[in-house]
Scaffold this active site. Structure first.
Site, PDB file in Angstrom:
ATOM      1  N   PRO A 121     -15.972  -4.732   3.439  1.00 35.07           N
ATOM      2  CA  PRO A 121     -17.269  -5.331   3.853  1.00 35.07           C
ATOM      3  C   PRO A 121     -18.226  -4.242   3.301  1.00 35.07           C
ATOM      4  O   PRO A 121     -19.534  -4.494   3.619  1.00 35.07           O
ATOM      5  CB  PRO A 121     -17.160  -5.198   5.538  1.00 35.07           C
ATOM      6  CG  PRO A 121     -16.086  -4.256   5.713  1.00 35.07           C
ATOM      7  CD  PRO A 121     -15.028  -4.266   4.835  1.00 35.07           C
ATOM      8  N   TYR A 129       0.842  -1.287   0.164  1.00 36.22           N
ATOM      9  CA  TYR A 129      -0.031  -0.027   0.031  1.00 36.22           C
ATOM     10  C   TYR A 129       0.751   1.038   0.081  1.00 36.22           C
ATOM     11  O   TYR A 129       1.655   1.600   0.806  1.00 36.22           O
ATOM     12  CB  TYR A 129      -0.880  -0.039   1.409  1.00 36.22           C
ATOM     13  CG  TYR A 129      -1.904  -1.227   1.177  1.00 36.22           C
ATOM     14  CD1 TYR A 129      -2.169  -1.906   0.378  1.00 36.22           C
ATOM     15  CD2 TYR A 129      -2.447  -1.485   2.566  1.00 36.22           C
ATOM     16  CE1 TYR A 129      -3.011  -2.936   0.497  1.00 36.22           C
ATOM     17  CE2 TYR A 129      -3.140  -2.506   3.028  1.00 36.22           C
ATOM     18  CZ  TYR A 129      -3.645  -3.263   1.502  1.00 36.22           C
ATOM     19  OH  TYR A 129      -4.417  -4.238   2.047  1.00 36.22           O
TER      20      TYR A 129
END
Length: 328
Positions: free
Chosen positions: A204, A56
């Site tokens: 999610p 990242y």
């Protein structure tokens, strides 16, 4: 914030974690100061589980998380990942699971994070050119060396999970899971439950789509990875908006947000599941965390099953090249 246990090796985390990826890359502009404030607020509110990865940034996110937890290391369970190899300029090398790379990558992550040990160390993607036994074997060496406490896999297929777990106990399997990505219900969830492995649900909120904040492609910032994701394209976008509208309608009846309903649904799928919604802003963090105390009854869960059955999402999760690296 209640706690949940991942696996059988003693790994306990907050019932909801914080995904830190977007603080450094992929989701539009970043602000380190705001991101660090968000991490601090998460810890203050009982979030002990922080998720990052070496790729990242690349490499920026681990440094950011390391800076944020300085002086608060004992308050957090720190998870990071290796395996998606990138160069300093951001270009991609490929998936790497070679034992010598595993150990080198771990040392680099420890240095960037500024810690002596990593609580949960994942293989980010499975390297199909290297036997999983060799990769997990190298990860096991890191445990014996005291550099890593618990091991995890990400986006691994059932047979890979079984073989890896037989080499060294796996505490957590991380895979995308949400109301619009229910693929793990096919076989992965059954496998990890049989083996006693915890499940960490990333994205999610469907990369933010389930929040209802995106009504057109123009609502997504320039330079944002999602502008090129299949589910955010053309007719797929329109079809997926239908799902969001239905979820939002149900949430409105309950006087909560679509975000909270989507997160509460994931948490209701089992106490062995821990979602790690990502955000870089305190206001969204606080909205997310309110879902941790929400209980959905069986009638509501059945209604959501009707609205968002498995396979409802239009379009692939990732562009074609990235999809080739998942569920291996």
């Amino acid at each position: 914030m209640e706690a949940r246990t991942l696996g059988k090796q003693g790994l306990t985390v907050s019932a909801m974690g914080l995904g830190c990826m977007g603080m450094s890359e992929f989701y539009g502009q970043t602000d380190d100061a705001e991101s660090i404030a968000t991490i601090h607020r998460a810890i203050d509110l009982g979030v002990t589980f922080l998720d990052t990865a070496d790729m990242y940034g690349p490499f920026k996110n681990e440094r950011l998380v390391g800076k944020a937890i300085k002086g608060r290391r004992k308050e957090v369970v720190l998870a990071t990942k290796f395996g998606n190899e990138r160069r300093d300029d951001g270009s991609w090398v490929g998936v790497n699971g070679r034992p010598e790379y595993v150990k080198w990558a771990c040392d680099q992550s420890l240095q960037r994070l500024g810690v002596d040990e990593i609580d949960l160390y994942y293989q980010h993607r499975v390297d199909t050119t290297v036997p999983i036994e060799d990769t997990v074997g190298a990860m096991s060496d890191l445990v014996r060396a005291g550099k890593v406490l618990f091991l995890g896999l990400s986006e691994a297929a059932p047979n890979t999970i079984r073989r890896g777990h037989a080499t060294h106990p796996i505490s957590a399997l991380q895979t995308e899971y949400s109301l619009w990505t229910r693929d793990p219900e096919d076989d992965v969830l059954a496998t990890v439950r049989e083996l006693g492995i915890g499940f960490v649900a990333y994205s999610p909120l469907g990369r933010g789509f389930l929040t209802g904040r995106f009504q057109t492609l123009e609502d997504i910032p320039e330079g944002d990875y999602r502008r090129n994701a299949p589910r955010f394209q053309g007719e797929n976008f329109k079809k997926n908006l239908d799902l969001v509208e239905k979820v939002t309608e149900i949430a409105s009846e309950l006087k909560i947000t679509a975000t909270q309903l989507a997160l509460a649904w994931v948490m209701a799928q089992g106490t062995d599941i821990v979602p790690i919604p990502g955000t870089k802003r305190i206001k969204y963090l606080e909205e997310n965390l309110r879902a941790a105390s929400m209980k959905l009854d069986s009638n509501l869960l059945a209604r959501l099953d009707e609205v968002a059955p498995k396979g409802i999402a239009a379009g692939a999760r990732y562009p074609e090249a990235a999809m080739r690296a998942v569920h291996k």
